[in-house]
Design a protein around this motif. Structure first.
Motif, PDB file in Angstrom:
ATOM      1  N   TYR A  69      25.909  18.665  -0.590  1.00 38.91           N
ATOM      2  CA  TYR A  69      24.832  17.672  -0.547  1.00 38.91           C
ATOM      3  C   TYR A  69      24.744  16.957  -1.891  1.00 38.91           C
ATOM      4  CZ  TYR A  69      23.317  20.705   3.310  1.00 38.91           C
ATOM      5  OH  TYR A  69      23.265  21.461   4.452  1.00 38.91           O
ATOM      6  N   MET A  70      24.441  15.670  -1.817  1.00 36.95           N
ATOM      7  CA  MET A  70      24.272  14.898  -3.055  1.00 36.95           C
ATOM      8  C   MET A  70      22.786  14.601  -3.300  1.00 36.95           C
ATOM      9  SD  MET A  70      27.321  14.291  -4.373  1.00 36.95           S
ATOM     10  CE  MET A  70      27.339  12.764  -5.308  1.00 36.95           C
ATOM     11  N   ASP A  71      21.920  15.138  -2.447  1.00 33.79           N
ATOM     12  CA  ASP A  71      20.485  14.874  -2.597  1.00 33.79           C
ATOM     13  C   ASP A  71      19.753  16.182  -2.884  1.00 33.79           C
ATOM     14  OD1 ASP A  71      20.454  16.184  -0.173  1.00 33.79           O
ATOM     15  OD2 ASP A  71      20.314  14.339   1.010  1.00 33.79           O
ATOM     16  N   SER A  72      18.466  16.211  -2.647  1.00 37.23           N
ATOM     17  CA  SER A  72      17.652  17.377  -3.026  1.00 37.23           C
ATOM     18  C   SER A  72      17.987  18.630  -2.221  1.00 37.23           C
ATOM     19  CB  SER A  72      16.168  17.045  -2.877  1.00 37.23           C
ATOM     20  OG  SER A  72      15.913  16.698  -1.527  1.00 37.23           O
ATOM     21  N   ARG A  73      18.787  18.495  -1.172  1.00 33.65           N
ATOM     22  CA  ARG A  73      19.201  19.713  -0.449  1.00 33.65           C
ATOM     23  C   ARG A  73      20.151  20.554  -1.293  1.00 33.65           C
ATOM     24  NH1 ARG A  73      21.382  16.944   4.866  1.00 33.65           N
ATOM     25  NH2 ARG A  73      21.840  15.375   3.277  1.00 33.65           N
ATOM     26  N   VAL A 130      20.988  23.103 -10.464  1.00 34.50           N
ATOM     27  CA  VAL A 130      20.098  22.605 -11.519  1.00 34.50           C
ATOM     28  C   VAL A 130      20.947  21.909 -12.576  1.00 34.50           C
ATOM     29  CG1 VAL A 130      18.450  23.299 -13.307  1.00 34.50           C
ATOM     30  CG2 VAL A 130      18.484  24.489 -11.095  1.00 34.50           C
ATOM     31  N   PHE A 131      20.559  20.691 -12.929  1.00 36.75           N
ATOM     32  CA  PHE A 131      21.308  19.967 -13.962  1.00 36.75           C
ATOM     33  C   PHE A 131      20.645  20.184 -15.317  1.00 36.75           C
ATOM     34  CE2 PHE A 131      22.459  16.223 -16.525  1.00 36.75           C
ATOM     35  CZ  PHE A 131      23.838  16.352 -16.463  1.00 36.75           C
ATOM     36  N   ASP A 132      21.427  20.658 -16.275  1.00 37.74           N
ATOM     37  CA  ASP A 132      20.930  20.841 -17.649  1.00 37.74           C
ATOM     38  C   ASP A 132      21.613  19.780 -18.530  1.00 37.74           C
ATOM     39  OD1 ASP A 132      20.356  21.554 -20.236  1.00 37.74           O
ATOM     40  OD2 ASP A 132      20.599  23.712 -19.888  1.00 37.74           O
ATOM     41  N   ALA A 133      20.855  18.801 -18.970  1.00 36.81           N
ATOM     42  CA  ALA A 133      21.422  17.694 -19.759  1.00 36.81           C
ATOM     43  C   ALA A 133      21.901  18.162 -21.119  1.00 36.81           C
ATOM     44  CB  ALA A 133      20.373  16.600 -19.927  1.00 36.81           C
ATOM     45  N   ASN A 134      21.467  19.320 -21.567  1.00 36.67           N
ATOM     46  CA  ASN A 134      21.910  19.811 -22.877  1.00 36.67           C
ATOM     47  C   ASN A 134      23.342  20.338 -22.830  1.00 36.67           C
ATOM     48  OD1 ASN A 134      19.480  19.313 -24.242  1.00 36.67           O
ATOM     49  ND2 ASN A 134      18.589  21.138 -23.262  1.00 36.67           N
ATOM     50  N   ILE A 135      23.804  20.734 -21.624  1.00 33.58           N
ATOM     51  CA  ILE A 135      25.175  21.308 -21.582  1.00 33.58           C
ATOM     52  C   ILE A 135      26.249  20.218 -21.668  1.00 33.58           C
ATOM     53  CG2 ILE A 135      26.777  22.736 -20.258  1.00 33.58           C
ATOM     54  CD1 ILE A 135      24.384  24.203 -19.079  1.00 33.58           C
ATOM     55  N   PRO A 136      26.348  19.170 -20.921  1.00 31.44           N
ATOM     56  CA  PRO A 136      25.614  18.800 -19.713  1.00 31.44           C
ATOM     57  C   PRO A 136      26.386  19.184 -18.449  1.00 31.44           C
ATOM     58  CG  PRO A 136      26.764  16.915 -20.649  1.00 31.44           C
ATOM     59  CD  PRO A 136      27.235  18.123 -21.393  1.00 31.44           C
ATOM     60  N   TYR A 148      25.730  20.700 -14.011  1.00 36.51           N
ATOM     61  CA  TYR A 148      24.970  21.368 -12.959  1.00 36.51           C
ATOM     62  C   TYR A 148      25.353  22.840 -12.972  1.00 36.51           C
ATOM     63  CZ  TYR A 148      23.888  16.876 -10.696  1.00 36.51           C
ATOM     64  OH  TYR A 148      23.427  15.624 -10.409  1.00 36.51           O
ATOM     65  N   THR A 149      24.407  23.694 -12.571  1.00 40.80           N
ATOM     66  CA  THR A 149      24.717  25.090 -12.285  1.00 40.80           C
ATOM     67  C   THR A 149      24.454  25.305 -10.807  1.00 40.80           C
ATOM     68  OG1 THR A 149      24.082  25.762 -14.511  1.00 40.80           O
ATOM     69  CG2 THR A 149      24.167  27.496 -12.829  1.00 40.80           C
ATOM     70  N   CYS A 150      25.501  25.685 -10.081  1.00 45.92           N
ATOM     71  CA  CYS A 150      25.391  25.863  -8.633  1.00 45.92           C
ATOM     72  C   CYS A 150      24.443  27.017  -8.322  1.00 45.92           C
ATOM     73  CB  CYS A 150      26.778  26.154  -8.049  1.00 45.92           C
ATOM     74  SG  CYS A 150      26.750  26.566  -6.300  1.00 45.92           S
ATOM     75  N   ALA A 151      23.544  26.792  -7.353  1.00 46.91           N
ATOM     76  CA  ALA A 151      22.584  27.830  -6.951  1.00 46.91           C
ATOM     77  C   ALA A 151      23.058  28.574  -5.702  1.00 46.91           C
ATOM     78  CB  ALA A 151      21.223  27.192  -6.703  1.00 46.91           C
ATOM     79  N   HIS A 152      24.286  28.281  -5.242  1.00 43.37           N
ATOM     80  CA  HIS A 152      24.899  28.981  -4.105  1.00 43.37           C
ATOM     81  C   HIS A 152      24.052  28.891  -2.845  1.00 43.37           C
ATOM     82  CE1 HIS A 152      27.599  30.404  -7.178  1.00 43.37           C
ATOM     83  NE2 HIS A 152      26.590  30.950  -7.838  1.00 43.37           N
ATOM     84  N   CYS A 153      23.514  27.719  -2.577  1.00 46.82           N
ATOM     85  CA  CYS A 153      22.632  27.575  -1.409  1.00 46.82           C
ATOM     86  C   CYS A 153      23.413  27.477  -0.099  1.00 46.82           C
ATOM     87  CB  CYS A 153      21.716  26.361  -1.583  1.00 46.82           C
ATOM     88  SG  CYS A 153      22.558  24.762  -1.412  1.00 46.82           S
ATOM     89  N   SER A 154      24.685  27.076  -0.152  1.00 45.65           N
ATOM     90  CA  SER A 154      25.453  26.862   1.090  1.00 45.65           C
ATOM     91  C   SER A 154      26.817  27.522   0.973  1.00 45.65           C
ATOM     92  CB  SER A 154      25.654  25.369   1.346  1.00 45.65           C
ATOM     93  OG  SER A 154      24.428  24.715   1.418  1.00 45.65           O
ATOM     94  N   GLU A 155      27.050  28.493   1.862  1.00 46.65           N
ATOM     95  CA  GLU A 155      28.314  29.235   1.809  1.00 46.65           C
ATOM     96  C   GLU A 155      29.526  28.319   1.971  1.00 46.65           C
ATOM     97  OE1 GLU A 155      29.115  32.302   0.914  1.00 46.65           O
ATOM     98  OE2 GLU A 155      26.979  32.494   0.454  1.00 46.65           O
ATOM     99  N   ASP A 156      29.390  27.264   2.797  1.00 47.43           N
ATOM    100  CA  ASP A 156      30.549  26.407   3.086  1.00 47.43           C
ATOM    101  C   ASP A 156      30.685  25.233   2.109  1.00 47.43           C
ATOM    102  OD1 ASP A 156      28.302  25.114   3.972  1.00 47.43           O
ATOM    103  OD2 ASP A 156      29.189  24.390   5.845  1.00 47.43           O
ATOM    104  N   CYS A 157      29.949  25.256   1.027  1.00 46.89           N
ATOM    105  CA  CYS A 157      30.065  24.197   0.010  1.00 46.89           C
ATOM    106  C   CYS A 157      31.287  24.481  -0.871  1.00 46.89           C
ATOM    107  CB  CYS A 157      28.789  24.169  -0.828  1.00 46.89           C
ATOM    108  SG  CYS A 157      28.887  23.053  -2.241  1.00 46.89           S
ATOM    109  N   LEU A 158      32.146  23.485  -1.034  1.00 50.54           N
ATOM    110  CA  LEU A 158      33.375  23.669  -1.828  1.00 50.54           C
ATOM    111  C   LEU A 158      33.071  24.075  -3.264  1.00 50.54           C
ATOM    112  CD1 LEU A 158      35.788  20.715  -0.949  1.00 50.54           C
ATOM    113  CD2 LEU A 158      36.298  23.161  -0.829  1.00 50.54           C
ATOM    114  N   ILE A 159      32.008  23.484  -3.826  1.00 52.76           N
ATOM    115  CA  ILE A 159      31.658  23.803  -5.216  1.00 52.76           C
ATOM    116  C   ILE A 159      31.254  25.278  -5.325  1.00 52.76           C
ATOM    117  CG2 ILE A 159      29.971  23.346  -7.060  1.00 52.76           C
ATOM    118  CD1 ILE A 159      31.961  21.075  -6.804  1.00 52.76           C
TER     119      ILE A 159
END
Ligand code: SF4
Ligand code: SF4
Length: 211
Positions: free
Chosen positions: A102-106, A110-116, A118-129
């Motif tokens: 998903y590219m939206d709020s689904r 979490v995006f941390d601009a200091n790194i910069p 995203y850290t994947c929250a593992h919300c979807s098993e079938d997500c490639l990321i």
């Protein structure tokens, strides 16, 4: 601060996910021989015809040649860098944010601009990321999911990686290759097999072999 790259580098969209896997083996074989062919363009056109790339993707011949040429160039860089990469100890995997399910709020990353990153929250098993993140972390990699190539140099400068695997579209990778070269970091590139800046795809099998 890095910003999301909203410009789609290729002037065309493509989807190679239904092209036979042997196509990619053929790309690797041709990459070995690159420079030895006087009729390299003819070779590219032969491969495009043989694998019915135009029928599978809807690309015209010149766009298909550009795409295949990029695949071959990246494969050639991978081969050149492979030895140095295998000797690297501290490694990172860079994934492009456009391969999130998903590219939206689904997407709960979490995006941390200091790194910069995203850290994947593992919300979807079938997500490639998600799958790539788990695979790489098991092998000891740090994983970054970045919205644009400009994020990479900041992360590299802050962490001192010796080896980097990057998944992105060909044009983004070409820019990253220059960055890695200037910082003496060994890189391995995995081009997207479906572009478009959203719902893009890459081969987990290729990633697994490369890591
Ligand atoms: S699995 Fe990770 S990257 Fe994929 S949609 Fe969920 S939080 Fe986002
Ligand atoms: S890596 Fe993804 S978001 Fe970035 S330019 Fe390529 S297709 Fe678009």
């Amino acid at each position: 601060m890095c910003v999301a790259n909203l410009v789609m580098p290729y002037k065309f969209t493509f989807d190679l996910s239904k092209v036979p896997r042997f196509f990619f083996t053929e790309v690797a074989r041709v990459s070995y021989n690159k420079g030895m062919h006087k009729t390299f363009l003819n070779t590219l056109q032969d491969i495009i015809t043989k694998f019915r790339i135009q029928e599978a993707t809807g690309l015209n011949l010149s766009d298909a040649v550009v795409l295949l040429q990029d695949f071959i160039d990246l494969q050639a860089v991978n081969l050149l860098e492979r030895g140095k990469f295998l000797q690297s100890k501290k490694r990172a995997l860079f994934l492009s944010h456009c391969s999130r399910k998903y590219m939206d709020s689904r997407c709960k990353a979490v995006f941390d601009a200091n790194i910069p990153s995203y850290t994947c929250a593992h919300c979807s098993e079938d997500c490639l990321i998600n799958q790539a993140d788990r695979l790489a972390k098991k092998k000891g990699y740090d994983v970054y999911v970045v919205p644009g190539g400009s994020c990479i140099s900041k992360i590299l400068k802050a962490n001192g990686y010796e080896g980097v695997v990057g998944v992105a579209c060909g044009e983004e990778i070409k820019m990253a290759v220059d960055t890695l070269g200037s910082m003496d970091v060994a890189g391995q590139a995995i081009p997207l097999i479906k572009n478009g800046c959203a719902n893009t795809a890459f081969s987990l099998e290729t990633l697994n072999k490369t890591l």
